[in-house]
Design a protein around this motif. Structure first.
Motif, PDB file in Angstrom:
ATOM      1  N   THR A 281       0.957  -0.975   0.202  1.00  0.00           N
ATOM      2  CA  THR A 281      -0.360   0.000  -0.114  1.00  0.00           C
ATOM      3  C   THR A 281       0.892   1.293   0.235  1.00  0.00           C
ATOM      4  OG1 THR A 281      -1.714  -1.256   1.455  1.00  0.00           O
ATOM      5  CG2 THR A 281      -1.823   1.316   1.542  1.00  0.00           C
ATOM      6  N   ALA A 282       2.406   1.620   1.028  1.00  0.00           N
ATOM      7  CA  ALA A 282       2.894   2.374   0.898  1.00  0.00           C
ATOM      8  C   ALA A 282       3.917   2.536  -0.681  1.00  0.00           C
ATOM      9  CB  ALA A 282       4.069   1.592   1.355  1.00  0.00           C
ATOM     10  N   GLY A 283       3.577   1.130  -1.346  1.00  0.00           N
ATOM     11  CA  GLY A 283       4.011   1.993  -2.279  1.00  0.00           C
ATOM     12  C   GLY A 283       3.191   2.349  -3.565  1.00  0.00           C
ATOM     13  N   LEU A 284       2.437   1.793  -3.196  1.00  0.00           N
ATOM     14  CA  LEU A 284       0.834   2.352  -3.735  1.00  0.00           C
ATOM     15  C   LEU A 284       1.214   4.125  -3.825  1.00  0.00           C
ATOM     16  CD1 LEU A 284      -1.648   1.676  -5.956  1.00  0.00           C
ATOM     17  CD2 LEU A 284      -2.984   1.546  -4.036  1.00  0.00           C
ATOM     18  N   VAL A 285       0.818   4.349  -2.610  1.00  0.00           N
ATOM     19  CA  VAL A 285       0.782   5.766  -2.362  1.00  0.00           C
ATOM     20  C   VAL A 285       1.731   6.201  -3.796  1.00  0.00           C
ATOM     21  CG1 VAL A 285       1.021   7.100  -0.669  1.00  0.00           C
ATOM     22  CG2 VAL A 285      -0.635   5.081  -0.063  1.00  0.00           C
ATOM     23  N   VAL A 286       3.212   5.942  -3.268  1.00  0.00           N
ATOM     24  CA  VAL A 286       4.255   6.817  -3.747  1.00  0.00           C
ATOM     25  C   VAL A 286       4.110   6.714  -5.387  1.00  0.00           C
ATOM     26  CG1 VAL A 286       6.293   7.064  -3.975  1.00  0.00           C
ATOM     27  CG2 VAL A 286       5.125   6.802  -1.927  1.00  0.00           C
ATOM     28  N   TRP A 329      -0.225  19.194   4.820  1.00  0.00           N
ATOM     29  CA  TRP A 329      -1.983  18.210   4.858  1.00  0.00           C
ATOM     30  C   TRP A 329      -1.235  16.414   5.263  1.00  0.00           C
ATOM     31  CZ3 TRP A 329      -5.590  18.683   1.417  1.00  0.00           C
ATOM     32  CH2 TRP A 329      -6.829  18.018   1.268  1.00  0.00           C
ATOM     33  N   PHE A 330      -0.132  16.117   4.317  1.00  0.00           N
ATOM     34  CA  PHE A 330       0.116  14.571   4.474  1.00  0.00           C
ATOM     35  C   PHE A 330       0.439  14.398   5.631  1.00  0.00           C
ATOM     36  CE2 PHE A 330       2.032  10.706   3.122  1.00  0.00           C
ATOM     37  CZ  PHE A 330       1.372  10.310   2.174  1.00  0.00           C
ATOM     38  N   GLY A 331       0.887  15.057   6.589  1.00  0.00           N
ATOM     39  CA  GLY A 331       1.594  14.692   7.758  1.00  0.00           C
ATOM     40  C   GLY A 331       0.342  14.061   9.031  1.00  0.00           C
ATOM     41  N   GLN A 332      -0.682  14.934   8.701  1.00  0.00           N
ATOM     42  CA  GLN A 332      -1.887  14.917   9.184  1.00  0.00           C
ATOM     43  C   GLN A 332      -2.374  13.662   9.183  1.00  0.00           C
ATOM     44  OE1 GLN A 332      -3.676  18.875   9.227  1.00  0.00           O
ATOM     45  NE2 GLN A 332      -1.753  19.931  10.416  1.00  0.00           N
ATOM     46  N   LEU A 333      -2.532  12.804   8.025  1.00  0.00           N
ATOM     47  CA  LEU A 333      -3.520  11.432   7.844  1.00  0.00           C
ATOM     48  C   LEU A 333      -3.392  11.141   8.869  1.00  0.00           C
ATOM     49  CD1 LEU A 333      -4.183  12.373   4.058  1.00  0.00           C
ATOM     50  CD2 LEU A 333      -4.989  13.253   5.616  1.00  0.00           C
ATOM     51  N   THR A 337      -6.529   4.669   2.907  1.00  0.00           N
ATOM     52  CA  THR A 337      -7.529   5.426   2.161  1.00  0.00           C
ATOM     53  C   THR A 337      -7.262   7.420   1.936  1.00  0.00           C
ATOM     54  OG1 THR A 337      -8.838   4.149   2.116  1.00  0.00           O
ATOM     55  CG2 THR A 337      -9.232   6.542   1.360  1.00  0.00           C
ATOM     56  N   ALA A 338      -6.921   7.756   3.408  1.00  0.00           N
ATOM     57  CA  ALA A 338      -6.533   9.348   2.431  1.00  0.00           C
ATOM     58  C   ALA A 338      -5.232   9.650   2.516  1.00  0.00           C
ATOM     59  CB  ALA A 338      -6.253   9.814   3.845  1.00  0.00           C
ATOM     60  N   SER A 343      -2.767  11.697  -2.364  1.00  0.00           N
ATOM     61  CA  SER A 343      -1.151  11.652  -3.262  1.00  0.00           C
ATOM     62  C   SER A 343      -1.149  12.368  -4.937  1.00  0.00           C
ATOM     63  CB  SER A 343      -1.070   9.820  -3.114  1.00  0.00           C
ATOM     64  OG  SER A 343      -1.883   9.356  -4.189  1.00  0.00           O
ATOM     65  N   PRO A 344      -2.338  12.152  -5.583  1.00  0.00           N
ATOM     66  CA  PRO A 344      -2.439  12.860  -7.336  1.00  0.00           C
ATOM     67  C   PRO A 344      -2.206  14.274  -7.265  1.00  0.00           C
ATOM     68  CG  PRO A 344      -4.273  11.525  -6.502  1.00  0.00           C
ATOM     69  CD  PRO A 344      -3.724  12.096  -4.906  1.00  0.00           C
TER      70      PRO A 344
END
Length: 437
Positions: A281-286, A329-333, A337-338, A343-344
């Motif tokens: 999942t981490a790879g999918l996010v990046v 914002w990313f750091g607060q997730l 899913t978030a 990520s886009p």
């Protein structure tokens, strides 16, 4: 405004050779662009393989999480040196040779790293990979800027720089599966060998642009002295050091890359260890983060060329601002899913400014030193990549805070916005004959 590169002649030259920017564009320029893009993408895959593989390399070599940044830093130290020296090599020996040697050398030592027996050896090999990989950037910029008109560099540089984001996407999509199949070393072997194989046809296919020969292409007509930016076949680094706008663009890139490659280097490990996200999942996010940049980069280049008169400064400030806010914002997730949903936007902002800065540099220096100037600029930019893995690792180790790590990353684009504000956006490059291009 006076540029630090004085005009060498005010009368029209009698030479019949057209400058690259005034000659009719050749269709071959698109072949050059694709070749440079392919090489840059492969070295970007080589670099980005570390992100999804880092946790597993650490487990295999007995390296704790907080110390994994040393590998990335070793790579970027070599990368910075390669950019600085590679730019000089491009202007002296020609971009074709430098680009292919860079790709083949990086592939060779990627393969070696896949079989590294210890952490100490691995760190050293990562440094050598970076030492080869960094030179293809300045070679690509020199080739593209010599084959395309300077007023229309936004789109080709946008396409060229999609290589880094696409490389990140490919690495994050493929490497986790390779690791699950046959261990982390397999990914380094596969991409290393692929880089070596591709380097051979690129060497045969590419050619330097007419009028952009190596060893300083200053005019040689009788009575026309060489550009002061080139002395005895060598670039005048002092003249570059006095170019205020060039230096500010260098500083801007340093802070912007702090945020960009800090995310690329640490996002996987932070999500896995900070929030228990699975490696896949981490790879999918990046991957989504990087794929969005594949669309954003050429789009930004096209829009600024077509509708903004080639403007670079204001669009850069806007995009860097969105980048900083997105990192906070990313750091607060906290949920997969978030992370995927944001990520886009984060990817588009993280990479969207890159074609603008890359296209800025050739307009601030003479064409005879484009390789050197681009290489030195990227070397300064990549210093942010050298320092940020250690900084983020130290912050996360000391606080255990996912949010604090991303605030540390967001400081980069904020400072980049401040650095680019004084740049005089109307500066244009002087050609080797003293004209404005």
């Amino acid at each position: 405004m006076n540029l630090p590169y004085p005009s060498v002649r005010t009368t029209r030259s009698t030479s019949t050779t057209k400058a690259p920017d005034t000659a009719p564009p050749s269709p071959y320029r698109w072949v050059v662009l694709i070749a440079c893009w392919l090489s840059f993408m492969l070295t970007s895959i080589d670099r980005s393989t570390w992100g999804p593989a880092s946790v597993f390399v650490g487990d295999g070599l007995g390296v704790p999480l907080a110390s994994l940044g040393v590998f990335a830093t070793a790579y970027y130290v070599g990368y910075v040196i390669s950019n600085a020296l590679g730019g000089l090599g491009v202007d002296r020996f020609g971009p074709r040779i430098v680009l292919t040697v860079s790709l083949a050398g990086a592939g060779t030592f990627m393969t070696v790293f896949g079989s590294t027996p210890s952490a100490a050896v691995g760190i050293a090999v990562q440094g050598v990979v970076g030492l080869f990989a960094g030179a293809d950037y300045s070679a690509g910029v020199r080739l593209i800027s010599s084959w395309f008109p300077s007023a229309s560099l936004g789109l080709p540089m946008g396409i060229f720089t999609t290589a880094t984001s696409l490389g990140t996407a490919i690495a994050n999509a493929v490497v986790p599966a390779m690791i699950a199949w046959h261990g982390w070393g397999t990914s380094y072997h596969v991409f290393g060998i692929l880089s070596i194989v591709v380097a051979v046809p690129l060497f045969l296919l590419l050619r330097n642009a007419p009028g952009h020969a190596s060893k300083a292409d200053a005019p040689q007509e009788t009575g026309v002295p060489k550009e002061k930016a080139v002395r005895c076949g060598r670039p005048d680094l002092g003249a570059m050091a006095r170019n205020r706008d060039y230096l500010l663009v260098c500083v801007t890139g340093f802070f912007a890359f702090w945020g960009l490659y800090g995310f690329v280097t640490w996002a996987n490990a932070l999500m896995i260890r900070g929030h228990g996200v699975s490696p896949g999942t981490a790879g999918l996010v990046v991957s989504v983060f990087a794929i969005s940049a594949v669309v954003a980069k050429p789009l930004v280049g096209f829009v600024t060329d077509r509708f903004c008169g080639g403007a670079r400064k204001t669009p850069s400030i806007i995009i860097l601002g969105v980048f900083a806010l997105s990192l906070v914002w990313f750091g607060q997730l906290s949920t997969p899913t978030a992370f995927i949903l944001l990520s886009p936007l984060l990817g588009a902002a993280a990479y969207g400014w890159t074609p603008l800065l890359v296209a800025f540099v050739p307009r601030l220096v003479p064409s005879s030193v484009t390789g050197t100037a681009s290489g030195l600029a990227n070397a300064v930019w990549q210093l942010g990549s050298v320092l940020v893995p250690l900084a983020v690792g130290a912050v996360f180790s000391a606080t255990g805070s996912f949010n604090a790590a991303f605030v540390t990353l967001a400081a980069g684009p904020v400072l980049a916005m401040l650095a680019i504000l004084p740049v005089r956006a109307d500066r244009t490059r002087r050609s080797v004959t003293g004209g404005v291009s």
